[in-house]
Design a protein around this motif. Structure first.
Motif, PDB file in Angstrom:
ATOM      1  N   LEU A  59      38.806  41.010  39.981  1.00 58.61           N
ATOM      2  CA  LEU A  59      37.669  40.845  40.882  1.00 58.61           C
ATOM      3  C   LEU A  59      38.058  40.985  42.347  1.00 58.61           C
ATOM      4  O   LEU A  59      37.203  40.874  43.228  1.00 58.61           O
ATOM      5  N   ARG A  60      39.322  41.248  42.613  1.00 56.20           N
ATOM      6  CA  ARG A  60      39.806  41.248  43.989  1.00 56.20           C
ATOM      7  C   ARG A  60      39.080  42.257  44.871  1.00 56.20           C
ATOM      8  O   ARG A  60      38.617  41.921  45.972  1.00 56.20           O
ATOM      9  N   ASN A  61      38.964  43.468  44.417  1.00 57.26           N
ATOM     10  CA  ASN A  61      38.320  44.507  45.235  1.00 57.26           C
ATOM     11  C   ASN A  61      36.830  44.243  45.419  1.00 57.26           C
ATOM     12  O   ASN A  61      36.261  44.527  46.484  1.00 57.26           O
ATOM     13  N   LEU A  62      36.185  43.717  44.390  1.00 62.36           N
ATOM     14  CA  LEU A  62      34.751  43.440  44.484  1.00 62.36           C
ATOM     15  C   LEU A  62      34.473  42.310  45.476  1.00 62.36           C
ATOM     16  O   LEU A  62      33.538  42.389  46.277  1.00 62.36           O
ATOM     17  N   VAL A  63      35.268  41.255  45.410  1.00 66.00           N
ATOM     18  CA  VAL A  63      35.076  40.123  46.321  1.00 66.00           C
ATOM     19  C   VAL A  63      35.381  40.536  47.758  1.00 66.00           C
ATOM     20  O   VAL A  63      34.678  40.148  48.697  1.00 66.00           O
ATOM     21  N   GLY A  64      36.435  41.335  47.944  1.00 62.86           N
ATOM     22  CA  GLY A  64      36.811  41.770  49.286  1.00 62.86           C
ATOM     23  C   GLY A  64      37.707  40.770  49.987  1.00 62.86           C
ATOM     24  O   GLY A  64      37.924  39.652  49.521  1.00 62.86           O
ATOM     25  N   THR A  65      38.204  41.159  51.136  1.00 62.66           N
ATOM     26  CA  THR A  65      39.167  40.312  51.853  1.00 62.66           C
ATOM     27  C   THR A  65      38.542  39.056  52.433  1.00 62.66           C
ATOM     28  O   THR A  65      39.205  38.026  52.571  1.00 62.66           O
ATOM     29  N   ASP A  66      37.259  39.110  52.789  1.00 66.40           N
ATOM     30  CA  ASP A  66      36.597  37.953  53.392  1.00 66.40           C
ATOM     31  C   ASP A  66      35.531  37.347  52.484  1.00 66.40           C
ATOM     32  O   ASP A  66      34.778  36.470  52.918  1.00 66.40           O
ATOM     33  N   GLY A  67      35.454  37.813  51.254  1.00 69.23           N
ATOM     34  CA  GLY A  67      34.432  37.312  50.344  1.00 69.23           C
ATOM     35  C   GLY A  67      34.834  36.023  49.662  1.00 69.23           C
ATOM     36  O   GLY A  67      35.956  35.521  49.808  1.00 69.23           O
ATOM     37  N   ILE A  68      33.902  35.474  48.915  1.00 74.96           N
ATOM     38  CA  ILE A  68      34.127  34.224  48.174  1.00 74.96           C
ATOM     39  C   ILE A  68      33.687  34.440  46.730  1.00 74.96           C
ATOM     40  O   ILE A  68      32.659  35.078  46.467  1.00 74.96           O
ATOM     41  N   LEU A  69      34.464  33.904  45.821  1.00 72.93           N
ATOM     42  CA  LEU A  69      34.155  33.975  44.398  1.00 72.93           C
ATOM     43  C   LEU A  69      33.691  32.609  43.913  1.00 72.93           C
ATOM     44  O   LEU A  69      34.353  31.595  44.155  1.00 72.93           O
ATOM     45  N   VAL A  70      32.558  32.571  43.243  1.00 70.26           N
ATOM     46  CA  VAL A  70      32.110  31.360  42.553  1.00 70.26           C
ATOM     47  C   VAL A  70      32.490  31.503  41.090  1.00 70.26           C
ATOM     48  O   VAL A  70      32.056  32.447  40.417  1.00 70.26           O
ATOM     49  N   ASN A  71      33.281  30.576  40.597  1.00 71.36           N
ATOM     50  CA  ASN A  71      33.690  30.613  39.205  1.00 71.36           C
ATOM     51  C   ASN A  71      32.825  29.652  38.395  1.00 71.36           C
ATOM     52  O   ASN A  71      33.054  28.445  38.372  1.00 71.36           O
ATOM     53  N   ALA A  72      31.783  30.213  37.769  1.00 74.12           N
ATOM     54  CA  ALA A  72      30.885  29.429  36.913  1.00 74.12           C
ATOM     55  C   ALA A  72      30.986  29.963  35.488  1.00 74.12           C
ATOM     56  O   ALA A  72      29.979  30.213  34.825  1.00 74.12           O
ATOM     57  N   SER A  73      32.232  30.159  35.033  1.00 71.37           N
ATOM     58  CA  SER A  73      32.474  30.827  33.751  1.00 71.37           C
ATOM     59  C   SER A  73      32.563  29.877  32.569  1.00 71.37           C
ATOM     60  O   SER A  73      32.939  30.292  31.475  1.00 71.37           O
ATOM     61  N   ALA A  74      32.243  28.589  32.773  1.00 70.08           N
ATOM     62  CA  ALA A  74      32.181  27.617  31.678  1.00 70.08           C
ATOM     63  C   ALA A  74      33.477  27.614  30.858  1.00 70.08           C
ATOM     64  O   ALA A  74      34.561  27.535  31.432  1.00 70.08           O
ATOM     65  N   LEU A  75      33.375  27.731  29.539  1.00 75.50           N
ATOM     66  CA  LEU A  75      34.572  27.710  28.695  1.00 75.50           C
ATOM     67  C   LEU A  75      35.492  28.891  28.968  1.00 75.50           C
ATOM     68  O   LEU A  75      36.672  28.852  28.624  1.00 75.50           O
ATOM     69  N   GLY A  76      34.964  29.942  29.604  1.00 73.35           N
ATOM     70  CA  GLY A  76      35.807  31.073  29.951  1.00 73.35           C
ATOM     71  C   GLY A  76      36.953  30.692  30.867  1.00 73.35           C
ATOM     72  O   GLY A  76      38.008  31.350  30.872  1.00 73.35           O
ATOM     73  N   SER A  77      36.763  29.615  31.643  1.00 76.65           N
ATOM     74  CA  SER A  77      37.813  29.185  32.560  1.00 76.65           C
ATOM     75  C   SER A  77      39.048  28.662  31.841  1.00 76.65           C
ATOM     76  O   SER A  77      40.091  28.459  32.464  1.00 76.65           O
ATOM     77  N   LYS A  78      38.940  28.449  30.570  1.00 76.39           N
ATOM     78  CA  LYS A  78      40.107  28.037  29.796  1.00 76.39           C
ATOM     79  C   LYS A  78      41.079  29.193  29.596  1.00 76.39           C
ATOM     80  O   LYS A  78      42.299  28.993  29.493  1.00 76.39           O
ATOM     81  N   SER A  79      40.552  30.425  29.561  1.00 77.92           N
ATOM     82  CA  SER A  79      41.401  31.564  29.214  1.00 77.92           C
ATOM     83  C   SER A  79      41.473  32.646  30.289  1.00 77.92           C
ATOM     84  O   SER A  79      42.288  33.556  30.175  1.00 77.92           O
ATOM     85  N   ILE A  80      40.651  32.585  31.330  1.00 78.21           N
ATOM     86  CA  ILE A  80      40.735  33.578  32.397  1.00 78.21           C
ATOM     87  C   ILE A  80      42.045  33.365  33.155  1.00 78.21           C
ATOM     88  O   ILE A  80      42.319  32.265  33.665  1.00 78.21           O
ATOM     89  N   ILE A  81      42.861  34.410  33.224  1.00 79.92           N
ATOM     90  CA  ILE A  81      44.162  34.309  33.890  1.00 79.92           C
ATOM     91  C   ILE A  81      43.942  34.087  35.384  1.00 79.92           C
ATOM     92  O   ILE A  81      43.196  34.800  36.039  1.00 79.92           O
ATOM     93  N   GLY A  82      44.590  33.061  35.888  1.00 79.90           N
ATOM     94  CA  GLY A  82      44.397  32.657  37.269  1.00 79.90           C
ATOM     95  C   GLY A  82      43.655  31.342  37.363  1.00 79.90           C
ATOM     96  O   GLY A  82      43.694  30.676  38.405  1.00 79.90           O
ATOM     97  N   VAL A  83      42.961  30.955  36.285  1.00 71.54           N
ATOM     98  CA  VAL A  83      42.293  29.652  36.197  1.00 71.54           C
ATOM     99  C   VAL A  83      42.977  28.815  35.109  1.00 71.54           C
ATOM    100  O   VAL A  83      43.610  27.811  35.398  1.00 71.54           O
ATOM    101  N   GLU A  84      42.822  29.238  33.854  1.00 70.01           N
ATOM    102  CA  GLU A  84      43.554  28.659  32.724  1.00 70.01           C
ATOM    103  C   GLU A  84      43.506  27.128  32.716  1.00 70.01           C
ATOM    104  O   GLU A  84      44.515  26.442  32.668  1.00 70.01           O
ATOM    105  N   ASP A  85      42.298  26.586  32.754  1.00 69.18           N
ATOM    106  CA  ASP A  85      42.096  25.138  32.809  1.00 69.18           C
ATOM    107  C   ASP A  85      42.229  24.539  31.411  1.00 69.18           C
ATOM    108  O   ASP A  85      41.336  24.682  30.568  1.00 69.18           O
TER     109      ASP A  85
END
Length: 370
Positions: A177-203
């Motif tokens: 998502l780096r290019n889509l968010v951009g250098t000054d953008g912000i990402l909202v992570n509302a991925s629910a159970l996905g946050s358990k396996s998304i690399i970089g979150v891995e909760d």
């Protein structure tokens, strides 16, 4: 001579199109002090209402009392703001005013001890003659419910009308998502159970709570019933609003913590229907029709929901060198506002938690501008 100053658009990418992601995007789209360019990225979108890969379509989507609000003042504020917002939306027909009864087998409980007594409307203690066997106490109050099959598409249509774009994508790593968010953008992570396996979150604190329910057509059922229980077997009846499909109600259910099983168990379904019919005998009427069975996984988290800011260095690093390769190897970072782990309470915390997430977003923007 007058001049018009055009505010620069602030990139905001929302990962997840469940009730939390859509609500945060909606609040951002309405913001008057920041002009957001909003993109919602999700594997499942509101047209995927039959998918078991996300929880929002299968939720009870009402307000009901839960313990966390009595222990955590922050959660209580989320619940109060959400209840008040949904209550004000009753005239839109998207929200149903829901007379509700809660029964318990525990004696000696007083309505004065309920943490939520000032949150709901018109609460009263039930007299013994109004409490069926084998229950010992109960209260009645006015609550609210929504219908996910109409509420989520409404949120999406409101967003599209305000210029928000939607993109279907299965995100496996924050690097993607780096290019889509951009250098000054912000990402909202509302991925629910996905946050358990998304690399970089891995909760690792995330876990599922399996819920099985029955959706019925029941014209005679206009009152909600909740039975307090300390077991995996839950008993609740939640009538829903509906323009396209009126007179429906959700019968539940199960709270099976740690279970990833999304298969339908008809033995459990029979138990659910029998328990609900014992509380609401009108379900045995010939007018009642079974519409569908649902099994979903509530995205719960040890310690409660996560709503906070994190700055994550990119490209992602791994001690095992197993992070997928990314073409953009330039050193940098991404600002992430996390909003996930709401378990069975996503709808009833959505507006309050969404407002807090938006406040965190705006605080990060202000920091960048100083």
């Amino acid at each position: 001579m007058s001049s018009t100053v055009t505010k620069a658009e602030q990139s905001l990418v929302v990962l997840g199109a469940g009730v939390l992601g859509l609500t945060i995007a909606y609040l951002a789209a309405l913001a008057e002090d920041v002009s957001f360019k909003i993109t919602v990225i999700a594997r499942e979108l509101p047209e995927d209402m039959d998918s078991q890969a996300w929880a929002s379509p299968h939720a009870g989507a009402n307000w009901s009392p839960m313990e966390l609000g009595g222990r955590d003042e922050r959660v209580r504020r989320w619940e109060q703001k959400t209840f008040d917002k949904l209550w004000d939306m009753i005239p839109t027909s998207l929200v149903k005013l829901l007379p509700t009864r809660v029964y318990t087998a525990r004696e000696g409980e007083s309505a004065l001890d309920l943490w939520w007594k000032d949150l709901v409307r018109n609460i009263r203690v039930l007299s013994p003659s109004d409490i069926p066997e084998p229950f010992k106490a109960g209260v009645a109050f006015d609550s609210v419910s929504v219908n996910p099959s109409e509420y989520l598409p409404w949120l999406q249509s409101e967003l599209i009308s305000r210029g928000v774009t939607f993109e279907r994508r299965n995100v496996r790593s924050l690097d993607e998502l780096r290019n889509l968010v951009g250098t000054d953008g912000i990402l909202v992570n509302a991925s629910a159970l996905g946050s358990k396996s998304i690399i970089g979150v891995e909760d690792t604190k995330l876990y599922p709570i399996r819920g099985q329910v029955i959706l019925v057509h029941a014209p005679g059922l206009q009152e909600s019933f909740l039975i307090q229980s300390d077991t995996e077997e839950a008993t609740y009846i939640i009538p829903r609003p509906g323009i396209g499909q009126p007179d429906t109600a959700l019968l539940g259910g199960t709270f099976q913590a740690g279970s990833w099983d999304t298969s339908l168990d008809m033995g459990i379904a029979k138990g659910i229907f029998d328990r609900c019919a014992a509380v609401a005998p009108c379900l045995k009427s010939a007018d009642t029709r079974i519409l569908k069975h649902n099994v979903g996984l509530r995205p719960a988290r040890e310690g409660g929901p996560r709503v906070e800011v994190e700055r994550i260095a990119l490209p992602l690093q791994s001690t095992r060198d197993l992070v997928p390769w990314n073409a953009n190897g330039e050193q940098g970072s991404i600002v992430v506002v996390h909003a996930y782990g709401f378990g069975p309470a996503g709808y009833q915390m959505s507006w309050g938690a969404g407002e807090e997430a938006l406040a965190l977003i705006k605080a990060e923007i202000a920091l960048k501008r100083t």
